[in-house]
Design an enzyme around this catalytic site. Sequence first.
Site, PDB file in Angstrom:
ATOM      1  N   GLU A 115      60.832  26.319  54.823  1.00  6.67           N
ATOM      2  CA  GLU A 115      60.542  26.446  53.391  1.00  6.67           C
ATOM      3  C   GLU A 115      59.031  26.419  53.170  1.00  6.67           C
ATOM      4  OE1 GLU A 115      62.456  22.984  51.784  1.00  6.67           O
ATOM      5  OE2 GLU A 115      64.415  23.636  52.514  1.00  6.67           O
ATOM      6  N   LYS A 117      55.668  24.932  51.722  1.00  6.33           N
ATOM      7  CA  LYS A 117      55.274  23.598  51.263  1.00  6.33           C
ATOM      8  C   LYS A 117      54.497  23.797  49.968  1.00  6.33           C
ATOM      9  CE  LYS A 117      53.463  19.168  52.765  1.00  6.33           C
ATOM     10  NZ  LYS A 117      52.777  18.817  51.533  1.00  6.33           N
ATOM     11  N   ASP A 119      52.403  23.229  46.713  1.00  4.34           N
ATOM     12  CA  ASP A 119      51.284  22.322  46.466  1.00  4.34           C
ATOM     13  C   ASP A 119      51.340  21.825  45.029  1.00  4.34           C
ATOM     14  OD1 ASP A 119      49.181  20.859  47.228  1.00  4.34           O
ATOM     15  OD2 ASP A 119      47.755  22.512  47.378  1.00  4.34           O
ATOM     16  N   TYR A 224      60.715  23.837  41.836  1.00  2.00           N
ATOM     17  CA  TYR A 224      61.617  24.272  42.906  1.00  2.00           C
ATOM     18  C   TYR A 224      62.296  23.047  43.491  1.00  2.00           C
ATOM     19  CZ  TYR A 224      60.415  29.214  43.463  1.00  2.00           C
ATOM     20  OH  TYR A 224      60.273  30.553  43.289  1.00  2.00           O
ATOM     21  N   LYS A 315      51.112  22.669  58.515  1.00  2.00           N
ATOM     22  CA  LYS A 315      50.122  23.014  57.493  1.00  2.00           C
ATOM     23  C   LYS A 315      49.336  24.284  57.845  1.00  2.00           C
ATOM     24  CE  LYS A 315      49.068  20.106  54.523  1.00  2.00           C
ATOM     25  NZ  LYS A 315      48.788  18.683  54.529  1.00  2.00           N
ATOM     26  N   CYS A 409      10.916  37.290  40.180  1.00  2.00           N
ATOM     27  CA  CYS A 409      11.896  37.829  41.122  1.00  2.00           C
ATOM     28  C   CYS A 409      11.470  37.530  42.563  1.00  2.00           C
ATOM     29  CB  CYS A 409      12.042  39.331  40.906  1.00  2.00           C
ATOM     30  SG  CYS A 409      13.020  40.143  42.178  1.00  2.00           S
ATOM     31  N   CYS A 412      10.455  41.187  44.107  1.00  2.00           N
ATOM     32  CA  CYS A 412       9.336  42.027  43.654  1.00  2.00           C
ATOM     33  C   CYS A 412       8.322  41.270  42.801  1.00  2.00           C
ATOM     34  CB  CYS A 412       9.860  43.236  42.882  1.00  2.00           C
ATOM     35  SG  CYS A 412      10.517  42.818  41.267  1.00  2.00           S
ATOM     36  N   CYS A 427      16.109  40.320  36.868  1.00  2.00           N
ATOM     37  CA  CYS A 427      14.753  40.726  37.230  1.00  2.00           C
ATOM     38  C   CYS A 427      14.401  41.938  36.389  1.00  2.00           C
ATOM     39  CB  CYS A 427      14.705  41.072  38.714  1.00  2.00           C
ATOM     40  SG  CYS A 427      13.362  42.179  39.147  1.00  2.00           S
ATOM     41  N   CYS A 433      11.613  47.100  41.816  1.00  2.00           N
ATOM     42  CA  CYS A 433      12.144  46.024  42.657  1.00  2.00           C
ATOM     43  C   CYS A 433      12.900  46.629  43.841  1.00  2.00           C
ATOM     44  CB  CYS A 433      13.074  45.135  41.840  1.00  2.00           C
ATOM     45  SG  CYS A 433      13.793  43.818  42.825  1.00  2.00           S
TER      46      CYS A 433
END
Length: 667
Positions: A115, A117, A119, A224, A315, A409, A412, A427, A433
């Site tokens: 099945e 697992k 969470d 579930y 896991k 920047c 540049c 920028c 640039c």
Amino acid sequence: MVETVNLKRAQELRKLINEHNYRYYILDAPTISDAQYDKLFRELQNLEANLNEIPADSPTQRVGVTPLTSFQTVKHITPMLSLDNAFTFEELENFERRNIQMMGKHFKTFSYACEPKFDGLAVSLLYENGVLTRGATRGDGSVGEDITANLRTVQTIPLVLQGDFPKLLEARGEVYMPLNSFEKLNMNAIANDEKPFANPRNAAAGSLRQLDPKITAKRKLEFYCYGSQVIEGKALPSKHSESLQQLKNWGLRICPESNVVDGIQEVQAYYEFLLNKRNKLPYEIDGMVVKIDDVSLQEELGYVSRAPRWAIAYKFPAEETETQLIAVDFQVGRTGTLTPVARLKPVNVGGVTVSNATLHNMDEIARKDIHIGDYVIVRRAGDVIPEVVRPLIEKRTKNVKTIALPTTCPICGSEVVRIEGEAAARCEGGLICRAQRIESIKHFVSRKGMDIEGLGEKLVEQLVSNSLIETVADLYTLTKDQLMSLDRMGDKSANNLLNSIEKSKETTLAKFIYSLGIREVGESTALLLANHFSFEELKIATEEQLLSLPDIGPVVAGHIVLFFKQKNNQVIIKKLLEEGVQWSTHKSTNQYQPLAGKTYVITGTLSRSRDEIKAQLQALGAKVTDSVSAKTDGLIVGKDAGSKLTKAQKLGISILDESQLDKLLSS
Ligand code: IVH
């Protein structure tokens, strides 16, 4: 007299609604539309409004009206256990070896129920005479909290069982928050300046801990069932997997991914199957649970301290891990956006070494309170770029440093500006640039753009660093000698590249518009523009003219007008056209819009991208939206379609596969 009639009808309706709930939530096979269901539900609500007494298990009574002041404690009938973990195949083999040994020499192998697992949070549900009378958290395993009022709001938990259920049944399972509910919840939280939840599990936990069930009801949790015990009544079947089927028949929701396999090799195959499916499931899982299917063998093996010997959690590699943030760099994108990138102490996340992760933007950094030197949680999910989730404040030292947005920047040296109300910092250098130049050239040559074969990202970077090109227009004046001067560029590759550059000159207007890299003009907007304007018209189009097109808002219209106003863009475009970039000029589909007024939704994996299909549909006048509703005219489905398909089927919306779509597009 009227009252008796109403009473009878109310009872009838409750039974009917419970049956439809069962078909919808448990069997996933509804037989009536949402509208028909709502009608029955409203009829019952109206009747009940005039009745003196409404039974607590009526389907209308899921959400309690009075908030609690605290939760009562509950002693579990038998302890709620936890599971041992296996992280590798070897550990899984050890689990089987030990159990075979315990069974004695001649024992061969086990059948295993496999099945996901989930969470979420383990809960216990008590059904007395088929009615949910108590729901509790796991707590410390022996004593939990009574959260009945909250669990009653979970639509996938039945308030009443059906069929020949036992007198007293305890069902156990997991309550979790589906990913779409989680995203909505967090979007809302951010919009309201509240702290978002770190993950769906925390969100589910927070939702179950609400004292006011009205809040829990809004959180859209699901359930579930993965086990149960009959406390009074006929015993369950002798196999765990068969018990689950029995529970399903009584109305409890079980997971369709569960499966029974023989031997540990087959468990491994299931593990790989599930790992593959992990990112396609609408909820989070962190591994699989392996359970020996035969209940008498379970009993023989028994328990060690708080965990059964007959089951183990296998896991998945963690997708969230802890590491340290060493530095933050700012990456400059095609349109000048500065994206903060975390440089991390390399760490293995879900099987991949991660040393960089996105921090999105300055607002996110402030919201998450991240500093240089912090220990942080990094997450990667599927193919998405790894991200820094949060800092571990408890591990923070005095030496951490604030992350500052550079004023200029990093590439540049131009000024960096942040526009009010926008998360991004930009920028101002434009094509001065280098970073913006490189990114805009990559965009220009990409497959969706001018599609220059053989001109990959590395080569673009080389061309720019060696000052062979400055703008996209320079591509068309490159000579063979220039190309040959590059590292590892041979005669043949140079010829090939020149050929594909030459070939790219013959294009379509839509591709050309896209390749220019106008902000927020993607593939489908480019196609839309190409279908409504000639290039000459587009260059001088006003915001007003642009706004008259469907799907073009003021922001995009503004970007387009600005783009064509800028001198350097005009120069580049002129040069491109002079060098021979061209497209056929008839506006093919401008007036021909046979799908005008129709709305489509695209789902699942198709042989071409959704953007491409969207653009084709839009070119014929159709609208393409993200979610299925009664207004949808058709759902285009590819492989592995999920909830959208179910919803469309339920609403009776016409469903088209790829070949039917092609017919639609060509008719
Ligand atoms: S069976 C004795 N099945 O995992 C067996 N647990 O680490 C008890 N969980 O507290 C649990 N999915 O919250 C089982 N398919 C599944 C599960 C599952 C998730 C959780 C559950 C439990 C924890 C144990």
